[in-house]
Design an enzyme around this catalytic site. Structure first.
Site, mmCIF file in Angstrom:
data_model
loop_
_atom_site.group_PDB
_atom_site.id
_atom_site.type_symbol
_atom_site.label_atom_id
_atom_site.label_comp_id
_atom_site.label_asym_id
_atom_site.label_seq_id
_atom_site.Cartn_x
_atom_site.Cartn_y
_atom_site.Cartn_z
ATOM 1 N N ASP A 191 -32.649 -15.178 -70.965
ATOM 2 C CA ASP A 191 -33.919 -15.196 -70.429
ATOM 3 C C ASP A 191 -33.795 -16.141 -68.960
ATOM 4 O O ASP A 191 -34.439 -17.004 -68.753
ATOM 5 C CB ASP A 191 -34.611 -16.330 -71.502
ATOM 6 C CG ASP A 191 -36.160 -16.552 -70.858
ATOM 7 O OD1 ASP A 191 -36.656 -15.860 -69.922
ATOM 8 O OD2 ASP A 191 -36.705 -17.580 -71.260
ATOM 9 N N ASP B 231 -38.919 -12.536 -65.945
ATOM 10 C CA ASP B 231 -39.233 -13.592 -66.951
ATOM 11 C C ASP B 231 -40.301 -12.793 -67.958
ATOM 12 O O ASP B 231 -41.333 -13.120 -68.029
ATOM 13 C CB ASP B 231 -39.642 -14.757 -66.353
ATOM 14 C CG ASP B 231 -39.898 -15.856 -67.502
ATOM 15 O OD1 ASP B 231 -39.183 -15.719 -68.750
ATOM 16 O OD2 ASP B 231 -40.650 -16.758 -67.003
ATOM 17 N N HIS C 14 -42.665 -17.449 -62.834
ATOM 18 C CA HIS C 14 -44.256 -17.744 -62.991
ATOM 19 C C HIS C 14 -45.094 -17.402 -61.794
ATOM 20 O O HIS C 14 -46.197 -18.217 -61.595
ATOM 21 C CB HIS C 14 -44.437 -19.088 -63.488
ATOM 22 C CG HIS C 14 -43.804 -19.409 -64.735
ATOM 23 N ND1 HIS C 14 -43.763 -20.466 -65.587
ATOM 24 C CD2 HIS C 14 -42.923 -18.698 -65.398
ATOM 25 C CE1 HIS C 14 -42.995 -20.577 -66.667
ATOM 26 N NE2 HIS C 14 -42.674 -19.286 -66.642
ATOM 27 N N HIS D 11 -37.610 -12.510 -74.592
ATOM 28 C CA HIS D 11 -38.941 -12.960 -74.920
ATOM 29 C C HIS D 11 -39.978 -11.576 -74.135
ATOM 30 O O HIS D 11 -39.671 -11.534 -72.854
ATOM 31 C CB HIS D 11 -39.626 -14.095 -74.917
ATOM 32 C CG HIS D 11 -39.764 -14.576 -73.667
ATOM 33 N ND1 HIS D 11 -40.961 -14.250 -72.648
ATOM 34 C CD2 HIS D 11 -39.159 -15.468 -72.649
ATOM 35 C CE1 HIS D 11 -40.741 -14.998 -71.570
ATOM 36 N NE2 HIS D 11 -39.690 -15.543 -71.442
ATOM 37 N N GLU E 266 -43.585 -16.448 -75.935
ATOM 38 C CA GLU E 266 -42.297 -17.818 -75.477
ATOM 39 C C GLU E 266 -43.253 -18.702 -74.430
ATOM 40 O O GLU E 266 -43.139 -19.817 -74.533
ATOM 41 C CB GLU E 266 -41.246 -17.183 -74.842
ATOM 42 C CG GLU E 266 -40.026 -18.169 -74.533
ATOM 43 C CD GLU E 266 -40.311 -19.028 -73.139
ATOM 44 O OE1 GLU E 266 -39.524 -20.023 -72.944
ATOM 45 O OE2 GLU E 266 -40.952 -18.420 -72.103
ATOM 46 N N GLU E 267 -43.965 -18.071 -73.528
ATOM 47 C CA GLU E 267 -44.514 -18.916 -72.438
ATOM 48 C C GLU E 267 -45.374 -19.875 -72.785
ATOM 49 O O GLU E 267 -45.526 -20.974 -72.195
ATOM 50 C CB GLU E 267 -45.171 -17.723 -71.511
ATOM 51 C CG GLU E 267 -44.143 -16.838 -71.063
ATOM 52 C CD GLU E 267 -43.107 -17.460 -69.871
ATOM 53 O OE1 GLU E 267 -43.323 -18.634 -69.763
ATOM 54 O OE2 GLU E 267 -42.369 -16.846 -69.227
#
Lengths: 471, 471
Positions: free
Chosen positions: A363, A301, A434, A289, A335-336
């Site tokens: 991922d 990520d 994140h 993603h 995606e997030e």
């Protein structure tokens, strides 16, 4: 001195003869390629596999390109110009790489904006706490919310506190067990506390112990409960607030957040292909993603997963290895905080899902790869194990019991498609996940190249072998 | 079942007899305590050492008290009310602990204020960089400084760039070698760049690779060169700016800093004692520095060293172990950005320095201790080695070639005083050093208790033994 004694074997004439014989042998073996289950069917793929591995491991292209992506576009949150500019860049570069059918497939995505935000302890000490609002959270008004904290270690402690939560800022000081177990507090914590009259929520970050490092991520409000603001703080500050409470003192925190939603924005899934030479309608998907949170540059990520998947097609193209079936790279958007890209792909390709032979997503960060996760029938599993034996020497041959990815899952479910994931050393993944520390330096060129090699060999063989995977 | 078969040995009568004999033996050994060099002189200290070690290791007092200090007062930068409130708290608690001659010795300290600050890349990407202004830096005007960056890996590269530095923001992207070697860029980098016409300086943080973690710390301007603002950025962002430059692109950064100095503020060194029973005028000092940077809560640097030193006196007091000479704890002020506490102590005690038998400082974090650093003559070294043998079993008996500390160094130099440091596992020290992650959770109660035990035994024996250390 064995090399010297063998030197006569390498006379030019001999080499030319060997080359001719080898080429003939290879052509013969391709022409008579046998299906899985036939003895020695895999032998036909030793040559291509060695070329894929060699090509992937002779350059640092994937890492260099990931550095370029993250340095020049930065974070790529859904709705941001950075993401859209990065998408244009990817389309342009894929075309320059010679990929086929390169195009964007429009997806409308949520557009959440963080704005300025802060959390500070005002009593017993005056202290700024590093924090990150949770994605999708509402903001506070301009003055912020100033309230006493109620620290709990679990939902059970929250529920036991009951009325004591009213008017408070609830602090979830939940020790990290695993992402799957602990993330429920990020997802559901705000509404659970709001139900008891809490004014806001602070969450001990869901991740490994860092350096006073908050981790963002999405929350989801229930429909029934009031929406209250929620933010992640560090392990260190959650523990501090716990100690203050355990001493019988009260702590007061002031939370300010400008977070809000704008209108949905236009984004896109990016697609490029290496069209199949015999059955172009049958498709093997390799994916990642392309969107990220807004705090790091989204290298781990999941910029790395995208670039690795994309590089697989470039390597095959450059080697002139065109498989029987189509290999398609998909860089999913959103995606997030919405998964809109995954759903949009399923819907846009619904008539084609029956022709999806396998979908693979990377991922978990392109750290040192160890193998693949696989969700498929036993026949497919046996084949994948055989293919993975070609990756024994580079240490990427372990096949885990299940595999897939968030973005491919809507399609996989709808089309009952065999799904795979690239499995890697995840030990540091939830250290960076994140956070502002999700940057390209956390990955290394060799690990990424090994990932390209492994996904390259696996997807090529599945796309090329005479029989369809699992049938 | 050996315990059962031996049970008769532990009848109450036997225990009482053993206790009486033991006490008599102890009293005799004390009465006839021999000086170092005499055979078996150390035997007299095995009893007290075991009581000190046992007392230190039966409680988590030091860690608990450090948590209280850091949770309730937070960062303690010179000039801040937090530091002064913490000093009042320490004076009060020392008195409650029963220490003697507890008092504050006034020190005027610099009062630097960070204010709001930011550094953002504005080209090629829009990206906020985590940053910390360097202590003592001037600020920018309100609009900030926006300029192209010139990234250099060393002073040599800067000097080679020469005129190209004019008008630029110079970025020192210097790989961390060791604190001692790399910190020169923090100290001198601003003036070196200003000399070539640079407008500001960004420094790759001096510390171990973190999580996009900037490390602050003091700079010093030369008298000759223009003063320009300077701030630390993370390794990640320094490397990013390097990559952009290496690709032949230019990066533009906007730096805003409100940093400025206020008038010097009143602070104090905190002193408490256990007065010597025979030679109270002779002093053994155990010390740390009580001030910290303004970004973490100064647990590692150096709240822990202070609390450990102070706890030594409380342990001895509670055990009723009053040595021949005075043991004095000093919590120095203003180590981080001025060293005024260390100079003030030297000046205030100049007539007494000749009576300082030894000074010990703990300022490497109260991690797992391994031994002591010692700067002293060979006679002292032999004695310290013997004393350290009492710490063999707890793993704190290694004696390094030199020892001391920043705060004690002015006195040590002026009075030619034997100096020591508590040596610890420093492997993580420069991960947390001068960052927001300098918090109490980075230390653990057992390591701190071992530090108290080790400093307790060492300082007690030196303060109590018949002859003066090194003579």
């Amino acid at each position: 001195m064995p090399p010297m004694s063998c030197r006569h074997l390498y006379r030019p004439g001999t080499i030319a003869l060997a080359w001719v014989l080898g080429t003939v042998a290879l052509a013969t073996s391709w022409a008579t390629a046998r299906a899985p289950g036939d003895e020695n069917w895999l032998d036909a793929y030793r040559g291509p596999a060695s070329r894929i591995i060699g090509s992937a491991l002779v350059s640092t292209l994937a890492w260099d390109r990931l550095a370029e992506l993250t340095d020049e576009f930065g974070p790529r949150l859904s709705g941001s110009p950075q993401l859209e500019n990065a998408i244009l860049w990817a389309l342009d570069r894929m075309k320059k790489d010679g990929l086929e059918n390169v195009h964007a497939e429009k997806v409308m995505v949520p557009h959440w904006v963080r704005g300025t935000e802060s959390a500070e302890v005002v009593r017993p000490v005056s202290l700024q706490m590093p924090m990150l609002g949770l994605g999708g959270s509402i903001g506070t008004d301009k003055e912020g919310i100033e309230a006493e904290t109620l620290v709990v270690r679990s939902f059970a402690e929250l529920d036991a506190a009951g009325e004591r939560a009213r008017g408070k800022i609830v602090v979830y000081n939940v020790a990290y067990e695993s992402y799957g177990r602990t993330v429920q507090y990020r997802a559901a914590g705000a509404s659970r506390a709001a139900r008891l009259g809490a004014r806001a929520v602070l969450l001990r970050s869901v991740g490994l112990p860092g350096l006073r490092t908050p981790h963002t991520g999405a929350l989801s409000y229930t429909g029934q409960d009031p929406k209250i603001p929620a933010a992640a703080i560090s392990l260190e500050d959650a523990e501090m607030l716990q100690r203050i409470q355990d001493r019988g003192q009260s702590a007061v925190v002031r939370l300010k957040m400008e977070a809000h939603f704008l209108e949905d924005a236009e984004s896109a899934n990016v697609i490029g292909e290496l069209r199949g030479r015999e059955k172009p309608e049958e498709v093997v998907v390799v994916a990642g993603h392309f969107d990220s949170w807004d705090v790091g540059t989204g290298a781990v990520d999941d910029g790395g997963g995208c670039i690795a998947a994309w590089t697989v097609l470039k390597v095959l193209k450059d080697l002139d290895l065109r498989p029987r079936r189509t290999i398609r790279v998909v860089l999913f958007t959103n995606e997030e905080n919405g998964m809109r890209g995954g759903y949009a792909y399923r819907d846009a390709h619904k008539d084609e899902l029956a022709n999806h032979v396998m979908m693979l997503e990377s991922d978990s960060g392109t750290f040192r790869p160890s193998g693949f996760g696989l969700s498929a029938n036993e026949r497919a599993r046996a084949t994948v194990r055989e293919i993975a034996s070609l990756l024994d020497a580079i240490g990427v041959s372990k096949i885990e019991d299940s595999g897939g990815g968030a973005d491919i899952s809507p399609s996989v479910r709808a089309g009952r498609i065999p799904s795979m994931s690239l499995e890697v050393d995840e030990s540091r993944y939830f250290l960076y996940h994140h956070t502002p520390a999700d940057t390209v330096d956390k990955l290394n060129p060799m690990d990424m190249a090994l990932g390209v090699a492994a996904v390259g060999v696996m997807s090529y063989v599945i796309a090329d072998m005479p029989g369809r995977l699992g049938q």
